[in-house]
Design a protein around this motif. Structure first.
Motif, PDB file in Angstrom:
ATOM      1  N   VAL A 185       0.830  -1.198   0.000  1.00  0.00           N
ATOM      2  CA  VAL A 185       0.000   0.000   0.000  1.00  0.00           C
ATOM      3  C   VAL A 185       0.867   1.253   0.000  1.00  0.00           C
ATOM      4  N   ILE A 186       1.945   1.211   0.806  1.00  0.00           N
ATOM      5  CA  ILE A 186       2.780   2.406   0.928  1.00  0.00           C
ATOM      6  C   ILE A 186       3.535   2.670  -0.370  1.00  0.00           C
ATOM      7  N   MET A 187       3.908   1.618  -1.083  1.00  0.00           N
ATOM      8  CA  MET A 187       4.557   1.813  -2.382  1.00  0.00           C
ATOM      9  C   MET A 187       3.614   2.532  -3.348  1.00  0.00           C
ATOM     10  N   ILE A 188       2.327   2.209  -3.293  1.00  0.00           N
ATOM     11  CA  ILE A 188       1.365   2.846  -4.197  1.00  0.00           C
ATOM     12  C   ILE A 188       1.129   4.300  -3.802  1.00  0.00           C
ATOM     13  N   THR A 189       0.958   4.553  -2.490  1.00  0.00           N
ATOM     14  CA  THR A 189       0.611   5.906  -2.069  1.00  0.00           C
ATOM     15  C   THR A 189       1.833   6.807  -1.944  1.00  0.00           C
ATOM     16  N   GLY A 190       2.971   6.234  -1.577  1.00  0.00           N
ATOM     17  CA  GLY A 190       4.171   7.045  -1.398  1.00  0.00           C
ATOM     18  C   GLY A 190       4.107   7.961  -0.196  1.00  0.00           C
ATOM     19  N   THR A 191       3.325   7.581   0.813  1.00  0.00           N
ATOM     20  CA  THR A 191       3.261   8.384   2.034  1.00  0.00           C
ATOM     21  C   THR A 191       2.958   7.478   3.220  1.00  0.00           C
ATOM     22  N   LEU A 192       3.331   7.942   4.408  1.00  0.00           N
ATOM     23  CA  LEU A 192       3.010   7.192   5.629  1.00  0.00           C
ATOM     24  C   LEU A 192       1.914   7.893   6.429  1.00  0.00           C
ATOM     25  N   ASN A 193       1.448   9.020   5.906  1.00  0.00           N
ATOM     26  CA  ASN A 193       0.395   9.755   6.604  1.00  0.00           C
ATOM     27  C   ASN A 193      -0.946   9.085   6.349  1.00  0.00           C
ATOM     28  N   MET A 194      -1.673   8.752   7.433  1.00  0.00           N
ATOM     29  CA  MET A 194      -2.902   7.968   7.276  1.00  0.00           C
ATOM     30  C   MET A 194      -3.987   8.718   6.523  1.00  0.00           C
ATOM     31  N   SER A 195      -4.114  10.018   6.766  1.00  0.00           N
ATOM     32  CA  SER A 195      -5.147  10.780   6.066  1.00  0.00           C
ATOM     33  C   SER A 195      -4.889  10.774   4.568  1.00  0.00           C
TER      34      SER A 195
ATOM     35  N   PHE B  76      14.375  -0.842   6.905  1.00  0.00           N
ATOM     36  CA  PHE B  76      15.015  -0.308   5.698  1.00  0.00           C
ATOM     37  C   PHE B  76      14.013  -0.190   4.558  1.00  0.00           C
ATOM     38  N   LEU B  77      13.061  -1.115   4.518  1.00  0.00           N
ATOM     39  CA  LEU B  77      12.116  -1.133   3.409  1.00  0.00           C
ATOM     40  C   LEU B  77      11.140   0.038   3.448  1.00  0.00           C
ATOM     41  N   ALA B  91      16.811   1.880  -8.037  1.00  0.00           N
ATOM     42  CA  ALA B  91      16.572   1.606  -6.619  1.00  0.00           C
ATOM     43  C   ALA B  91      15.730   0.340  -6.448  1.00  0.00           C
ATOM     44  N   PHE B  92      14.825   0.118  -7.406  1.00  0.00           N
ATOM     45  CA  PHE B  92      13.962  -1.068  -7.315  1.00  0.00           C
ATOM     46  C   PHE B  92      14.804  -2.339  -7.459  1.00  0.00           C
ATOM     47  N   ILE B  93      15.730  -2.320  -8.435  1.00  0.00           N
ATOM     48  CA  ILE B  93      16.585  -3.491  -8.637  1.00  0.00           C
ATOM     49  C   ILE B  93      17.497  -3.681  -7.435  1.00  0.00           C
ATOM     50  N   GLU B  94      17.994  -2.564  -6.906  1.00  0.00           N
ATOM     51  CA  GLU B  94      18.837  -2.640  -5.706  1.00  0.00           C
ATOM     52  C   GLU B  94      18.087  -3.304  -4.554  1.00  0.00           C
ATOM     53  N   MET B  95      16.821  -2.893  -4.394  1.00  0.00           N
ATOM     54  CA  MET B  95      16.036  -3.445  -3.294  1.00  0.00           C
ATOM     55  C   MET B  95      15.729  -4.920  -3.540  1.00  0.00           C
ATOM     56  N   ILE B  96      15.555  -5.294  -4.824  1.00  0.00           N
ATOM     57  CA  ILE B  96      15.338  -6.713  -5.140  1.00  0.00           C
ATOM     58  C   ILE B  96      16.550  -7.530  -4.699  1.00  0.00           C
ATOM     59  N   ILE B  97      17.759  -6.974  -4.952  1.00  0.00           N
ATOM     60  CA  ILE B  97      18.977  -7.677  -4.544  1.00  0.00           C
ATOM     61  C   ILE B  97      19.027  -7.795  -3.020  1.00  0.00           C
ATOM     62  N   PHE B  98      18.691  -6.689  -2.343  1.00  0.00           N
ATOM     63  CA  PHE B  98      18.711  -6.667  -0.871  1.00  0.00           C
ATOM     64  C   PHE B  98      17.756  -7.708  -0.294  1.00  0.00           C
ATOM     65  N   ILE B  99      16.532  -7.741  -0.849  1.00  0.00           N
ATOM     66  CA  ILE B  99      15.546  -8.701  -0.337  1.00  0.00           C
ATOM     67  C   ILE B  99      15.994 -10.122  -0.667  1.00  0.00           C
ATOM     68  N   SER B 100      16.582 -10.299  -1.862  1.00  0.00           N
ATOM     69  CA  SER B 100      17.020 -11.649  -2.254  1.00  0.00           C
ATOM     70  C   SER B 100      18.032 -12.200  -1.262  1.00  0.00           C
TER      71      SER B 100
END
Lengths: 350, 118
Positions: A185-195, B76-77, B91-100
């Motif tokens: 969810v956070i990847m989609i929204t790009g924020t940690l603010n709940m509102s 970190f995530l 950064a996405f590929i970097e994170m894929i490596i990190f998670i792997s």
């Protein structure tokens, strides 16, 4: 209709404080105390209601009637129970570690209270509109593991100790899928603010774009709240009541209050992250936003209760295996799929 | 102006107040009739044998160790997930490596039987 009733009350109190010449910082502090007290009173009333609701639902599922003596249709049963618990002796067993044993029920309600501070109860109705709301909520709710362990260790009872060990192992194992599931969810929204997360669900609720994350979060949430089928922590038939075995009176009541408060926290998080928070479905805005919020929260709570009274308890090895071998890999896979999916959508031209 | 964390402090105080207040009321109202058996450890009516605080199953400890590693990973995530759309593919590929790397760790723990409940 009633949309701004709570905001109006807040601004009325604020105006009252300003008119008698209270300095800004002091009126800020008074406002925050009023908000905190209002939220706690509200939560306590909710818990009193939830205990009754749980007993009634379990009764109907098991073809019984449930409590029906105190008050009309038994609605005052929990109130009577609270009064009874208040006037019971607060026992301190001889073999207990007295300081830790006493400290645990005093501090146990603090983590859920802290969690409720950042919850947006309606449009613009968060007590603290914090930028890192989700992260903060996860951090404070996981504190309660330590307090349960304090109670279990301090009791000086073998059943409590087994229960406490299970609290730590279980909460620690299911914390991971819980936290990882929210990442999608956070990847989609790009924020940690709940509102802002709620606002981002204007077009489509995240339960439809992140169904796997919702499922993982829900299962891990059942486990975090120590409810059947994951209630090994207080498996009545093997270890009496787990960490609370030795507690009586208000000590026991505080643990129970926290337990139901944590069910509320999990349901509220499900609502905010996946079910669109206070947003009205199908544009039905004729009901106020806070009403929709609570309707969704109560649907989630009902789901929790339904599951509790439908499924049998699982074994410890099944519990740990399921957490580490199924939920953790699945939630990691969900992050991958979400990330790749977002790139694919963008290249198509979202 | 009251800062966010000042407000959190107020919530903490109020939350502690509920626990302390509840137990205080209980201690004021409760009856105290002392007799020895009442303060025994609760164990379904039989006397408890041996010390309570004993050495415990190591499986619990293994899970705790695994948890620490993965919990640090999730910390970190989170900042990465917030910035995910701005950071781009690298950064996405970097994170894929990190998670792997961590997935390999999980696989190793699994293979060595750390996830089995014995």
């Amino acid at each position: 209709m009633g949309e701004n009733i709570f905001l109006n009350i807040a601004s009325w109190i604020r105006g009252l404080l300003d008119s008698i010449g209270v300095p800004l910082l002091a009126s800020d502090i008074i406002m925050m105390i009023v908000k905190a007290s209002a939220i706690i009173v509200f939560i306590s009333l909710n818990v009193i209601w939830l205990v009754l609701m749980e007993r009634k639902i379990s009764a109907y599922i098991q073809c019984r009637i449930g409590p029906n003596r105190v008050g009309p249709k038994g609605t005052l049963q929990t109130v009577a129970d609270v009064i009874k618990l208040m006037t019971k002796e607060f026992l301190i067993p001889r073999s207990a570690d007295k300081v830790i044993y006493l400290l645990a029920p005093l501090v146990v309600f603090a983590p859920p209270t802290l969690a409720f501070a950042v919850v947006p109860w309606g449009d613009g109705m968060a007590a603290i509109d914090m930028g890192i709301g989700v992260f903060y909520l996860i951090a404070v709710t996981s504190l309660s593991t330590i307090i349960f362990w304090m109670g279990a260790w301090g009791s000086g009872n073998k059943y409590s100790l087994v229960g406490g060990m299970r609290v730590v192992a279980q909460m620690v194992s299911y914390e991971l899928p819980l936290v990882l599931a929210l990442l999608g969810v956070i990847m989609i929204t790009g924020t940690l603010n709940m509102s802002e997360i709620v606002e981002a669900q204007k077009n489509v609720w995240f339960i439809f774009t992140q169904p796997l994350a919702f499922l993982i979060y829900f299962i891990a949430g059942v486990s975090e709240a120590n409810r059947t089928p994951f209630d090994l922590v207080e498996a009545e038939s093997e270890i009496i009541a787990g960490p609370y075995t030795e507690y009586s009176g208000m000590g026991y009541a505080m643990f129970m209050l926290t337990e139901y408060a944590s069910v509320l926290v999990i349901s509220i998080m499900c609502t905010i992250m996946f079910l669109g928070g206070w947003l009205a479905p199908f544009g039905w805005t004729f009901l106020p936003s806070w009403f929709w919020f609570f309707l969704k929260v109560y649907v989630m709570i009902f789901l929790f209760m339904w599951i509790r009274w439908t499924y049998p308890r699982i074994r410890v090895d099944q519990l740990m295996g399921f957490g580490w071998k199924v939920l953790v890999p699945l939630s990691l896979a969900n992050i991958f799929v979400t990330g790749i999916g977002m790139y694919v959508y963008r290249s198509i031209g979202w | 102006m009251l800062s966010d964390w000042g407000a959190v402090l107020i919530f903490l105080v109020v939350g502690l107040g509920v626990g302390i207040g509840g137990v205080a009321v209980n201690l004021l109202l409760n009856p105290r009739r002392k007799f020895a058996q009442k303060y025994e450890t609760y164990e379904c009516g039989v006397d408890t044998i041996g010390p309570t605080w004993v050495q415990f199953k190591t499986s619990y400890f293994l899970y705790a160790l695994l948890f620490v590693i993965f919990d640090v990973e999730t910390i970190f995530l989170y900042p990465w997930a917030v910035q995910f759309q701005r950071l781009g593919l690298f950064a996405f590929i970097e994170m894929i490596i990190f998670i792997s790397l961590l997935v390999i760790g999980l696989w190793y723990a699994w293979k060595e039987g750390a996830l089995e409940w014995k």
